[in-house]
Design a protein around this motif. Structure first.
Motif, PDB file in Angstrom:
ATOM      1  N   THR A  11       0.837  -1.196   0.000  1.00 25.35           N
ATOM      2  CA  THR A  11       0.000   0.000   0.000  1.00 25.35           C
ATOM      3  C   THR A  11       0.872   1.246   0.000  1.00 25.35           C
ATOM      4  O   THR A  11       0.599   2.213  -0.712  1.00 25.35           O
ATOM      5  CB  THR A  11      -0.897   0.024   1.262  1.00 25.35           C
ATOM      6  N   LYS A  12       1.941   1.183   0.782  1.00 26.84           N
ATOM      7  CA  LYS A  12       2.832   2.337   0.868  1.00 26.84           C
ATOM      8  C   LYS A  12       3.431   2.671  -0.509  1.00 26.84           C
ATOM      9  O   LYS A  12       3.439   3.824  -0.927  1.00 26.84           O
ATOM     10  CB  LYS A  12       3.967   1.989   1.843  1.00 26.84           C
ATOM     11  N   ILE A  13       3.884   1.634  -1.207  1.00 28.11           N
ATOM     12  CA  ILE A  13       4.474   1.866  -2.531  1.00 28.11           C
ATOM     13  C   ILE A  13       3.425   2.457  -3.474  1.00 28.11           C
ATOM     14  O   ILE A  13       3.696   3.402  -4.215  1.00 28.11           O
ATOM     15  CB  ILE A  13       5.057   0.555  -3.115  1.00 28.11           C
ATOM     16  N   MET A 258      -5.604 -14.452  -6.891  1.00 24.20           N
ATOM     17  CA  MET A 258      -4.481 -14.478  -5.955  1.00 24.20           C
ATOM     18  C   MET A 258      -3.207 -14.029  -6.672  1.00 24.20           C
ATOM     19  O   MET A 258      -2.385 -13.293  -6.123  1.00 24.20           O
ATOM     20  CB  MET A 258      -4.339 -15.902  -5.407  1.00 24.20           C
ATOM     21  N   PHE A 259      -3.084 -14.477  -7.909  1.00 20.74           N
ATOM     22  CA  PHE A 259      -1.912 -14.122  -8.702  1.00 20.74           C
ATOM     23  C   PHE A 259      -1.825 -12.603  -8.863  1.00 20.74           C
ATOM     24  O   PHE A 259      -0.791 -11.986  -8.583  1.00 20.74           O
ATOM     25  CB  PHE A 259      -1.996 -14.813 -10.068  1.00 20.74           C
ATOM     26  N   LEU A 260      -2.923 -12.011  -9.304  1.00 20.89           N
ATOM     27  CA  LEU A 260      -2.910 -10.568  -9.558  1.00 20.89           C
ATOM     28  C   LEU A 260      -2.619  -9.789  -8.273  1.00 20.89           C
ATOM     29  O   LEU A 260      -1.872  -8.815  -8.279  1.00 20.89           O
ATOM     30  CB  LEU A 260      -4.258 -10.121 -10.126  1.00 20.89           C
ATOM     31  N   ARG A 261      -3.189 -10.281  -7.198  1.00 18.38           N
ATOM     32  CA  ARG A 261      -2.982  -9.613  -5.914  1.00 18.38           C
ATOM     33  C   ARG A 261      -1.497  -9.596  -5.545  1.00 18.38           C
ATOM     34  O   ARG A 261      -0.954  -8.596  -5.086  1.00 18.38           O
ATOM     35  CB  ARG A 261      -3.800 -10.384  -4.891  1.00 18.38           C
ATOM     36  N   LYS A 262      -0.839 -10.733  -5.783  1.00 19.08           N
ATOM     37  CA  LYS A 262       0.568 -10.821  -5.392  1.00 19.08           C
ATOM     38  C   LYS A 262       1.506 -10.169  -6.406  1.00 19.08           C
ATOM     39  O   LYS A 262       2.683 -10.009  -6.160  1.00 19.08           O
ATOM     40  CB  LYS A 262       0.939 -12.285  -5.178  1.00 19.08           C
ATOM     41  N   ARG A 264       0.977  -7.148  -7.632  1.00 19.57           N
ATOM     42  CA  ARG A 264       0.811  -5.691  -7.620  1.00 19.57           C
ATOM     43  C   ARG A 264       2.132  -4.936  -7.490  1.00 19.57           C
ATOM     44  O   ARG A 264       2.414  -4.011  -8.250  1.00 19.57           O
ATOM     45  CB  ARG A 264      -0.139  -5.291  -6.503  1.00 19.57           C
ATOM     46  N   THR A 265       2.939  -5.365  -6.524  1.00 19.61           N
ATOM     47  CA  THR A 265       4.194  -4.635  -6.304  1.00 19.61           C
ATOM     48  C   THR A 265       5.087  -4.714  -7.532  1.00 19.61           C
ATOM     49  O   THR A 265       5.698  -3.728  -7.945  1.00 19.61           O
ATOM     50  CB  THR A 265       4.944  -5.229  -5.093  1.00 19.61           C
ATOM     51  N   VAL A 266       5.157  -5.904  -8.137  1.00 18.15           N
ATOM     52  CA  VAL A 266       6.003  -6.069  -9.325  1.00 18.15           C
ATOM     53  C   VAL A 266       5.523  -5.129 -10.430  1.00 18.15           C
ATOM     54  O   VAL A 266       6.323  -4.475 -11.110  1.00 18.15           O
ATOM     55  CB  VAL A 266       5.953  -7.532  -9.833  1.00 18.15           C
ATOM     56  N   GLN A 267       4.206  -5.042 -10.584  1.00 19.77           N
ATOM     57  CA  GLN A 267       3.675  -4.176 -11.638  1.00 19.77           C
ATOM     58  C   GLN A 267       4.007  -2.707 -11.382  1.00 19.77           C
ATOM     59  O   GLN A 267       4.339  -1.974 -12.315  1.00 19.77           O
ATOM     60  CB  GLN A 267       2.161  -4.369 -11.750  1.00 19.77           C
TER      61      GLN A 267
END
Ligand code: ASP
Length: 438
Positions: A11-13, A258-262, A264-267
């Motif tokens: 969330t911070k990112i 679940m995939f999309l959720r995990k 997020r940071t990479v995207q």
């Protein structure tokens, strides 16, 4: 409370990213002319902090890929399996790219962006493409003449080739090689810890990159190009949430949500750096620690994908081809479009995932089908922003294929995959912190 710690980081990112976007856009609107703001803030502070962050990421790529690959190949332990993983990954990468560009051409032909486009609105920016390597050279260059030069230049395909060869021979010498493979495993652990550290300063880095880009870019540029921009953005979204997730569900038999959720940071990393290559450390970390792909598959498929798999870029090329053909009133026909599909798939193999490379690939495609290369000048204005968006889709494709291959190889830990807290980001234990906790 590991779970909330991880959510906080993601969330911070995200918050810092949006803040950067807003601050940058405000500067563009309100202080676009102010020399002070431009010199000291945009080209000064934001530029320096952003560049430091990108450097820190790039610094990790070569050592991380090397050690990760050596321990990965030794982890597989058998050359036949390695070949099978490679062939599967390659086939899937080609498939996702072909699907991506086919979808792009189909949607673009239906929506027909660029029809009735008034070229005078854009002024006329010509585009002279930098030379692109011919395919034969790409194949020849797979084998480095000097591995040290390959490492020094960060040539990913050459590094992958040499490291795999090295690791295979390490396996072949058996017991005598054990200390080296164990050493590589430890080095890999160390590098992963460095990734963790860099991720902790990511919010600030992402903020600086976003603020700088949007201060320079301004959203006003998009307006005259809204039809082109909109179609690319739409197809990117369709491919990411549709095609890729369908493949993940059908071939990988795992939950796309679940995939999309995990991812997020990479995207966010891919979006703010515009570089699949610089994002490799973050993708590797997410795929292994968050999604539960074994290092033996991830270490190989992720860097391979960052280099040869570019779904998002292919989408931009599909839409751009239709757009420019419309603008110039050129009829491409089915044959022309099939050539575009083939060329885009091939071009993605030969070019690395770094910012802006999509335009070079597009020049290759245009040359092949006889569209005016200077037409690329028309879409250059919005390319910076589209580059960010398509890079996020590129890395999503890399990770999706890695997950599917791992599932087929039984190298995916479903326990980790479905654990929302897996791989949370507060694993950094600086020695003095660890001591004070006791
Ligand atoms: N920036 C993209 C990537 O690194 C490539 C491109 O489309 O220009 O994946």
């Amino acid at each position: 409370m590991p779970h909330s710690a991880n959510n906080n980081m993601t969330t911070k990112i995200l918050i810092w990213m949006v803040a950067g976007l807003i601050v940058g856009s405000l500067i563009n609107i309100l202080a676009g002319e102010s020399g002070f703001v431009q010199d000291y803030l945009v080209d000064g502070l934001f530029h320096v902090v952003g560049a430091l962050f990108i450097n820190a990421l790039k610094m990790l790529v070569v050592p991380l890929v090397t050690f990760s690959l050596i321990s990965g190949v030794c982890g597989i332990g058998d050359i036949g399996t390695l070949g099978r993983v490679g062939v599967r990954a390659f086939g899937l990468f080609m498939l996702t790219t072909a699907l991506a560009i086919t979808l792009a051409i189909t949607v673009a032909v239906v929506v027909a962006p660029g029809e009735g486009f008034d070229m005078r609105m854009m002024g006329h920016a010509g585009f002279t493409p930098p030379p692109a390597p011919p395919l034969s050279q790409v194949i020849i260059d797979l084998i480095p003449t000097n591995p040290v030069a390959a490492y020094a230049n960060g040539n990913m395909l050459q590094i992958i080739f040499f490291t795999i060869l090295f690791a295979i021979c390490l396996l072949m010498i058996g017991e005598r090689g054990r200390s080296i493979s164990e050493g590589a495993e430890k080095m890999n652990d160390v590098m992963m810890e460095v990734v963790n550290l860099v991720m902790h300063v990511a919010p600030v880095g992402v903020f600086a990159l976003m603020a700088k880009t949007f201060a320079q870019q301004g959203l006003g540029l998009i307006l005259p190009m809204i039809s082109y921009f909109g179609v690319v953005a739409l197809v990117l979204l369709l491919h990411m949430t549709g095609t890729l997730m369908l493949l993940l569900k059908l071939l990988g038999r795992v939950s796309p949500l679940m995939f999309l959720r995990k991812m997020r940071t990479v995207q966010v990393f891919a979006f703010s750096t515009s570089s699949s290559n610089a994002t490799i450390p973050v993708t590797l970390r997410a795929v292994e620690k968050r999604l539960g792909v074994d290092n033996s598959t991830a270490s190989f498929v992720v860097p391979f994908g960052a280099t040869i798999n570019m779904d998002g870029t292919a989408i931009m090329q599909g839409v751009a081809t239709v757009f420019i053909a419309n603008v110039y009133g050129i009829e491409l026909g089915i044959g022309g479009y099939l050539t575009v599909i083939g060329m885009a798939v091939l071009a993605s193999i030969g070019t690395a995932g770094v910012p802006g490379v999509g335009l070079i690939m597009l020049a290759m495609v245009f040359n092949q089908v006889g569209l005016p290369v200077e037409g690329i000048g028309l879409i250059m204005g919005v390319d910076r922003l589209l580059d960010m968006m398509r890079t996020a889709v590129n890395v999503t494709g890399d990770a999706a294929v890695t997950t599917i291959v791992a599932r087929a190889e039984d190298e995916l830990s479903l326990g980790t995959y479905y654990d929302p807290a897996a791989g949370h980001m507060e694993e950094v234990h600086l020695p003095h912190e660890a001591a004070s906790e006791e």
